[in-house]
Write an enzyme that holds these catalytic residues in place. Structure first.
Site, PDB file in Angstrom:
ATOM      1  N   HIS A 234       0.857  -1.187   0.000  1.00  0.00           N
ATOM      2  CA  HIS A 234       0.000   0.000   0.000  1.00  0.00           C
ATOM      3  C   HIS A 234       0.891   1.235   0.000  1.00  0.00           C
ATOM      4  O   HIS A 234       1.958   1.240   0.609  1.00  0.00           O
ATOM      5  CB  HIS A 234      -0.932  -0.011   1.209  1.00  0.00           C
ATOM      6  CG  HIS A 234      -2.089  -0.954   1.055  1.00  0.00           C
ATOM      7  ND1 HIS A 234      -3.141  -1.011   1.927  1.00  0.00           N
ATOM      8  CD2 HIS A 234      -2.361  -1.877   0.097  1.00  0.00           C
ATOM      9  CE1 HIS A 234      -4.015  -1.918   1.514  1.00  0.00           C
ATOM     10  NE2 HIS A 234      -3.559  -2.469   0.410  1.00  0.00           N
ATOM     11  N   CYS A 265      -7.064   3.608   1.946  1.00  0.00           N
ATOM     12  CA  CYS A 265      -6.538   2.869   3.094  1.00  0.00           C
ATOM     13  C   CYS A 265      -7.701   2.535   4.018  1.00  0.00           C
ATOM     14  O   CYS A 265      -8.428   3.436   4.434  1.00  0.00           O
ATOM     15  CB  CYS A 265      -5.500   3.716   3.829  1.00  0.00           C
ATOM     16  SG  CYS A 265      -4.870   2.903   5.307  1.00  0.00           S
ATOM     17  N   ASN A 274      -3.997   0.918  -1.965  1.00  0.00           N
ATOM     18  CA  ASN A 274      -3.311   0.088  -2.953  1.00  0.00           C
ATOM     19  C   ASN A 274      -2.368   0.864  -3.878  1.00  0.00           C
ATOM     20  O   ASN A 274      -2.696   1.947  -4.360  1.00  0.00           O
ATOM     21  CB  ASN A 274      -4.364  -0.598  -3.836  1.00  0.00           C
ATOM     22  CG  ASN A 274      -5.142  -1.646  -3.070  1.00  0.00           C
ATOM     23  OD1 ASN A 274      -4.566  -2.443  -2.342  1.00  0.00           O
ATOM     24  ND2 ASN A 274      -6.461  -1.650  -3.236  1.00  0.00           N
TER      25      ASN A 274
HETATM   26 MG    MG Z   1      -4.920  -3.802  -0.689  1.00  0.00          MG
END
Ligand code: MG
Length: 323
Positions: A234, A265, A274
């Site tokens: 992330h 998030c 992501n």
């Molecule tokens: Mg993810």
């Protein structure tokens, strides 16, 4: 001394739309991008997207060259209302259009649903920490394996490909630091169940390259082949691409990402989640690493999807190329 003049493109001059290619030593020649936008992306966006838009999104991702696209989830709609239309979406798609089109399956009931839809690939979602196992799965760390064992065994018996996600591998919002030894132990337990691929998740985006190197080195020393391992970073703290590059240098050739960076998030409403597929593809193209992805087609897809969910993209590359 000449006065400083800010660099400006004059009107009508097109920006260069591809990176200059420069190979670097110690990197793979080819990387498989595992696209998580339709599942992990949309499940973490507040907008509820109509099923026909989701189907079109998946088709466009495959048309842009993505070979692995995680389609949806059979988690109960009470927990993930964004993906309540999982069965309808599957009915709307030809799941042979890409080599891998997994669906997330939480338990044996989910596996039964996957089998009734003749799916070829599934994913399960495990925790590396006790706190997250309790909160996300309502089970202890050990009990999650009791839940997954018949899912993996049943899937394997029927010839399905099984991916296991392991979340909170680099830090946990309740526990703080998570030891490398703990993650390796949980990773090995998942692989020993018979999973084909393990995706190491930096669920809160706190990983940095040295930590990635330490975990992968220990995991490989424990007998895990690099081909079994994927990484799921992330970009919450802007480290995802550095972490991905570190993983590739250590031999990882499967990287998870989400078109347009879809999926904020889950633990900080305004933060990035992501890694954006376009940002990853730009780096891989610059390194001369093959992905099979058509970046222009992907950017167009993410611009379209951003309109559908009514939220601008967080991808730097989409912003640069589509701006
Ligand atoms: Mg993810």
């Amino acid at each position: 001394m000449a006065a400083y003049e800010p660099f400006q493109l004059s009107a009508g001059v097109a920006m260069k739309r591809t990176p200059q290619v420069q190979h670097a030593d110690g990197l793979p020649s080819k990387v498989s991008i595992y696209e998580v936008g339709p599942r992990d992306g949309l499940q973490n966006e507040s907008a509820i997207v109509p099923v026909e838009v989701k189907a079109h999104f998946v088709r466009r991702l495959v048309a842009a060259g993505l070979q692995s696209v995680e389609v949806t989830s059979f988690v109960h709609p009470q927990w993930v209302p964004q993906l309540a239309d999982a069965e309808q979406l599957i009915d709307a798609l030809d799941l042979t259009m890409a080599p891998r089109m997994p669906v997330l399956v939480p338990n044996v009931r989910g596996l039964d649903r996957a089998l009734s839809k003749n799916l070829h690939d599934i994913a399960i979602f495990a925790s590396a920490t006790e706190s997250f196992a309790q909160r996300n799965l309502n089970r202890s760390l050990d009990e999650q394996f009791t839940m997954f064992e018949p899912v993996v065994a049943g899937a394997r018996r029927r010839g399905l490909w099984v991916r296991a996600y392991l979340s909170m591998c680099f830090g946990d919002p309740w526990e703080g630091d998570v030891s490398v030894a703990q993650v390796v132990k949980m990773a090995r337990r998942l692989l020993d169940l018979g999973c084909d691929e393990l995706s190491l998740g930096d669920t809160i985006g706190v990983a940095t390259p040295g930590h990635v190197e330490a975990l992968l080195t220990e995991l490989f020393a424990a007998g895990t082949a690099s081909g079994q391992v994927a990484v799921h970073f992330h970009d919450t703290y802007g480290q995802a691409l550095a972490n991905a590059l570190t993983a590739m240098r250590l031999g990882v050739t499967t990287i998870d990402s989400s078109a347009g960076g879809l999926g904020g998030c889950p633990y900080a409403e305004s933060a990035t989640g992501n890694l954006a597929t376009e940002d990853l593809v730009w780096q891989l193209q610059g390194l001369g690493i093959q992905t099979g992805v058509d970046l222009e087609a992907l950017v167009a897809t993410s611009v379209w999807m951003a309109e559908q969910i009514g939220k601008p993209t967080v991808s730097r590359v989409v912003s640069a190329l589509a701006g």
